[in-house]
Design a protein around this motif. Structure first.
Motif, short mmCIF file in Angstrom:
data_model
loop_
_atom_site.label_atom_id
_atom_site.label_comp_id
_atom_site.label_asym_id
_atom_site.label_seq_id
_atom_site.Cartn_x
_atom_site.Cartn_y
_atom_site.Cartn_z
N PRO A 154 -6.70 -1.23 4.78
CA PRO A 154 -5.72 -1.98 3.98
C PRO A 154 -5.87 -1.78 2.47
CG PRO A 154 -6.49 -3.35 5.78
CD PRO A 154 -7.31 -2.08 5.83
N SER A 155 -7.08 -1.52 2.00
CA SER A 155 -7.30 -1.34 0.56
C SER A 155 -6.63 -0.07 0.03
CB SER A 155 -8.80 -1.30 0.26
OG SER A 155 -9.41 -0.19 0.90
N GLU A 156 -6.20 0.84 0.91
CA GLU A 156 -5.57 2.09 0.49
C GLU A 156 -4.07 1.95 0.28
OE1 GLU A 156 -6.63 5.24 3.22
OE2 GLU A 156 -8.61 4.36 3.55
N PHE A 157 -3.55 0.73 0.38
CA PHE A 157 -2.10 0.52 0.29
C PHE A 157 -1.79 -0.52 -0.76
CE2 PHE A 157 -3.31 1.93 4.45
CZ PHE A 157 -2.39 2.93 4.75
N ARG A 158 -0.56 -0.46 -1.30
CA ARG A 158 -0.14 -1.43 -2.30
C ARG A 158 0.11 -2.81 -1.70
NH1 ARG A 158 1.67 3.49 -4.24
NH2 ARG A 158 2.72 3.63 -2.24
N ASN A 159 0.43 -2.85 -0.43
CA ASN A 159 0.77 -4.12 0.21
C ASN A 159 0.59 -3.99 1.71
OD1 ASN A 159 3.39 -2.93 1.16
ND2 ASN A 159 3.80 -2.93 -1.03
N ASP A 160 0.66 -5.12 2.40
CA ASP A 160 0.46 -5.13 3.85
C ASP A 160 1.63 -4.49 4.59
OD1 ASP A 160 -2.02 -6.42 3.74
OD2 ASP A 160 -1.07 -8.39 3.61
N TYR A 161 2.81 -4.48 3.99
CA TYR A 161 3.95 -3.82 4.63
C TYR A 161 3.65 -2.33 4.83
CZ TYR A 161 8.39 -1.35 4.98
OH TYR A 161 9.39 -0.50 5.37
N GLU A 162 3.21 -1.65 3.77
CA GLU A 162 2.89 -0.23 3.88
C GLU A 162 1.83 0.00 4.96
OE1 GLU A 162 3.61 1.30 -0.71
OE2 GLU A 162 1.58 1.21 0.10
N HIS A 163 0.81 -0.84 4.96
CA HIS A 163 -0.27 -0.68 5.93
C HIS A 163 0.25 -0.85 7.35
CE1 HIS A 163 -3.89 -2.24 8.21
NE2 HIS A 163 -4.29 -1.05 7.81
N SER A 164 1.13 -1.82 7.57
CA SER A 164 1.66 -2.04 8.91
C SER A 164 2.50 -0.87 9.39
CB SER A 164 2.49 -3.34 8.95
OG SER A 164 3.70 -3.22 8.23
N LYS A 165 3.26 -0.26 8.48
CA LYS A 165 4.08 0.89 8.87
C LYS A 165 3.21 2.11 9.18
CE LYS A 165 8.06 0.97 8.95
NZ LYS A 165 8.98 0.68 10.06
N ARG A 166 2.12 2.28 8.44
CA ARG A 166 1.19 3.39 8.75
C ARG A 166 0.57 3.16 10.12
NH1 ARG A 166 -3.06 6.49 6.39
NH2 ARG A 166 -1.65 6.98 4.67
N THR A 167 0.11 1.95 10.38
CA THR A 167 -0.54 1.66 11.65
C THR A 167 0.41 1.88 12.82
OG1 THR A 167 -1.94 0.02 10.53
CG2 THR A 167 -1.83 -0.08 12.93
N ALA A 168 1.67 1.51 12.65
CA ALA A 168 2.66 1.72 13.71
C ALA A 168 2.82 3.20 14.02
CB ALA A 168 4.00 1.11 13.31
N GLU A 169 2.81 4.05 13.00
CA GLU A 169 2.92 5.49 13.21
C GLU A 169 1.68 6.05 13.92
OE1 GLU A 169 4.04 8.25 10.24
OE2 GLU A 169 5.64 6.99 9.42
N VAL A 170 0.52 5.56 13.52
CA VAL A 170 -0.71 6.01 14.18
C VAL A 170 -0.66 5.69 15.66
CG1 VAL A 170 -3.21 5.67 14.33
CG2 VAL A 170 -2.12 5.87 12.10
N ASP A 171 -0.26 4.46 15.99
CA ASP A 171 -0.17 4.05 17.39
C ASP A 171 0.86 4.90 18.15
OD1 ASP A 171 -2.05 2.16 16.81
OD2 ASP A 171 -0.68 0.45 16.89
N LEU A 172 1.99 5.17 17.53
CA LEU A 172 3.02 5.98 18.18
C LEU A 172 2.53 7.40 18.45
CD1 LEU A 172 5.95 6.25 19.17
CD2 LEU A 172 6.61 6.81 16.81
N SER A 173 1.74 7.94 17.53
CA SER A 173 1.24 9.31 17.69
C SER A 173 0.34 9.46 18.91
CB SER A 173 0.48 9.75 16.43
OG SER A 173 -0.77 9.08 16.32
N ARG A 174 -0.22 8.34 19.38
CA ARG A 174 -1.17 8.39 20.49
C ARG A 174 -0.51 8.11 21.84
NH1 ARG A 174 -5.71 4.82 17.17
NH2 ARG A 174 -6.34 6.51 15.71
N THR A 175 0.80 7.98 21.86
CA THR A 175 1.51 7.67 23.10
C THR A 175 1.86 8.93 23.87
OG1 THR A 175 3.68 7.73 22.02
CG2 THR A 175 2.52 5.60 22.07
N GLU A 176 2.09 8.75 25.15
CA GLU A 176 2.57 9.85 25.98
C GLU A 176 3.92 10.34 25.49
OE1 GLU A 176 2.50 12.70 28.98
OE2 GLU A 176 0.90 11.38 28.23
N LEU A 177 4.70 9.44 24.99
CA LEU A 177 6.01 9.78 24.44
C LEU A 177 5.89 10.83 23.34
CD1 LEU A 177 9.02 8.90 24.58
CD2 LEU A 177 8.49 7.22 22.80
N ALA A 178 4.94 10.65 22.44
CA ALA A 178 4.72 11.62 21.37
C ALA A 178 4.19 12.93 21.91
CB ALA A 178 3.77 11.04 20.32
#
Length: 352
Positions: A154-178
């Motif tokens: 979280p310290s690498e982002f300006r706000n929690d919104y940015e961090h949440s969007k990064r985390t969502a992408e990380v999770d998506l990258s690990r799916t069978e769908l990806a």
């Protein structure tokens, strides 16, 4: 006739996307927490912005949904009755503090629920588009690349919104769908209104900043307000009409490059944004360095304005670079378009 499912349907980008889809004759199921009347009104407004027939909003099938539920709180058998392109646009956008849990619930858990429901129920040949933000790069130095991200503290982002969007992408990258290659991540820039008229049905991003400046400028006209800025600070302002065009083209093409930046090749210098605002409001906005403020501290008025702008002004303090390619780049915001965007919002978008 193509089939599309768009969640977060009453949002700024999603409503314009739906408008463009129905205008070309596509079938659209719009998913939203808001009621049917609200969604149709937003889509009708978006159609008007895009110079299209607002009556086409009646062609949209509107369904209630909830990102909090694994099955999205809707009839998945009906939503996914045909092969479709699913546009996951729903998100909580806020830069206010102490909203971390809510941001995580919507932008991370909710995104995972949407992808999982799509994986379980979508027909073969369907595609999944995750609408993200280019600013998920956070405060990391260097150019943001069009690739799946790694987890960031979280310290690498300006706000929690940015961090949440990064985390969502990380999770998506690990799916069978990806792993199957049926995903497109469309990372957007700073969304603004129509490039031809300046019309914008949004109070987010640069418009939130203008609204705060207008409040103080009209109360105390003629003041100078300084903001600490990076010497090469610039914003990737992205008109909604060009963005929707690029989203549609990329989603219909090959998905061999799943992560794409939909940002103009040329960003708008913050000094140009300040000058455009100052032309239309009785205020002088000035970009300065931290050393300038140390030598001449903020006056009381400047300090108050800076405090009220504390959620958007951090974006002035960095230099951003995004890898992008011509097929994903919306047309740039020229000085003429910038003036249209600012003047329309000052004239039509500000609260009375």
């Amino acid at each position: 006739m193509a089939d599309h499912v768009v969640d977060g349907a009453n949002g700024f980008v999603a409503s314009h996307l739906i408008g463009a889809l129905v205008a070309r004759g596509d079938s659209v199921v719009a998913l939203a927490r808001a009621g049917e009347e609200v969604v149709r009104r937003r889509v009708a407004d978006a159609l008007t912005t895009l110079h299209l027939n607002p009556a086409l909003a009646e062609k949209v099938q509107v369904e209630r949904f909830s990102l909090a539920e694994p099955e999205l709180g809707t009839s998945t058998s009906e939503v996914f009755a045909e092969p479709c392109t699913y546009w996951h646009s729903a998100a909580l956008i806020t830069f206010f503090p102490r909203r971390e849990a809510e941001l995580h619930a919507v932008n991370v858990v909710g995104s995972a629920n949407a992808a999982a429901a799509f994986s379980r129920h979508a027909k073969p040949g369907s595609r999944y588009v995750h609408v993200g933000t280019a600013y998920q790069h956070g405060t990391t130095q260097g150019k943001a690349l069009e690739q799946w991200p790694e987890y960031g503290h979280p310290s690498e982002f300006r706000n929690d919104y940015e961090h949440s969007k990064r985390t969502a992408e990380v999770d998506l990258s690990r799916t069978e769908l990806a792993r199957k290659g049926a995903v497109l991540v469309a990372r957007l820039g700073v969304m603004v209104g129509h490039s031809g008229t300046g019309r914008a049905l949004s109070d987010l991003g640069i418009y939130d900043f203008i609204r705060v400046i207008a409040l103080f400028a009209r109360r105390t006209p003629g003041e100078r307000v300084r903001f600490v800025c990076h010497p090469r600070a610039a914003l990737h302002l992205t008109p909604v009409d060009g963005t929707v065009d690029r989203m549609l083209a990329l989603a219909a093409g090959p998905l061999d490059r799943p992560v794409r930046h939909l940002v103009p090749s040329a960003a708008v210098p913050v000094t140009d944004v300040f000058a455009a605002i100052s032309r239309h409001l009785p205020v002088e906005l000035v970009a300065v360095t931290a050393a300038d403020v140390e030598a001449e501290p903020f006056g009381r008025f400047e300090a108050i304005v800076n405090m009220r702008c504390k959620f958007t002004s951090p974006y002035f303090r960095y230099e951003y670079g995004f890898e992008s390619h011509e097929d994903a780049e919306p047309p740039p915001v020229t000085p003429r378009i910038l003036d249209l965007l600012i003047s329309w919002y000052v004239r039509e978008g500000l609260p009375e």
